[in-house]
Design a protein around this motif. Structure first.
Motif: not given
Length: 165
Positions: A76-77, A116-121
């Motif tokens: 995910a990262e 890159y679109i994270p869940e949250g910050d």
């Protein structure tokens, strides 16, 4: 045919020494300390180590540290760590006097960091927006043939404690 260095699993490795900009040196030459290919650090340790290398002007080594994180970190990262590693390689190309390579890698870094679109910050207090702006300013300087100061080649990877993301 040229024989390549290989690890126990048969993956190609390059054991040749390198200079401080990551360029291969003749076998047996003294070079800078290499980053192990199998380096595994916690994300905060990775960022601290890469930051120190960037501060010391060793962007190629910082790239190797960040690349190890992208290869061993959570899927995910992946875009985040790839973007950081490409940013460091872009700086390496500036240090080597290769503006075309620098533009290419900095553009890739901006693309990856933006995608890159994270869940949250953004995790680990990485200053994604600051790094994107910094990469874009380096690209603009390259496009206008401006001299880039060495201090501009030492980006800050993380937001300071207490700063808003």
């Amino acid at each position: 045919m040229v024989e390549r260095d290989r690890d126990d699993a048969g993956r190609a490795r390059n054991a040749r020494p390198r200079d401080r900009l990551g360029r291969p040196l003749p076998p047996g030459s003294p070079g800078v300390t290499r980053i192990p290919d199998d380096l595994e650090l916690e994300p905060q340790q990775t960022l601290a180590f890469a930051q120190q290398l960037l501060t010391d002007g060793l962007a190629f080594n910082a790239h190797e540290v960040l690349e190890a994180a992208w290869k061993s970190g959570p899927f995910a990262e992946r875009m985040l760590w790839q973007g950081l590693a490409q940013f460091a390689v872009g700086i390496t190309h500036i240090q080597r006097g290769n503006p075309k390579g620098a533009r290419t890698l900095l553009t890739r870094a901006v693309t990856r960091l933006s995608a890159y679109i994270p869940e949250g910050d953004v995790p680990y207090r990485i200053d994604r927006s600051g790094l994107i702006a910094h990469a874009e300013s380096l690209i603009a300087a390259l496009d206008s043939d401006k001299t880039i100061d060495a201090t501009d080649l030492r980006p800050v990877l993380r937001l300071p404690d207490g700063a808003e993301p």
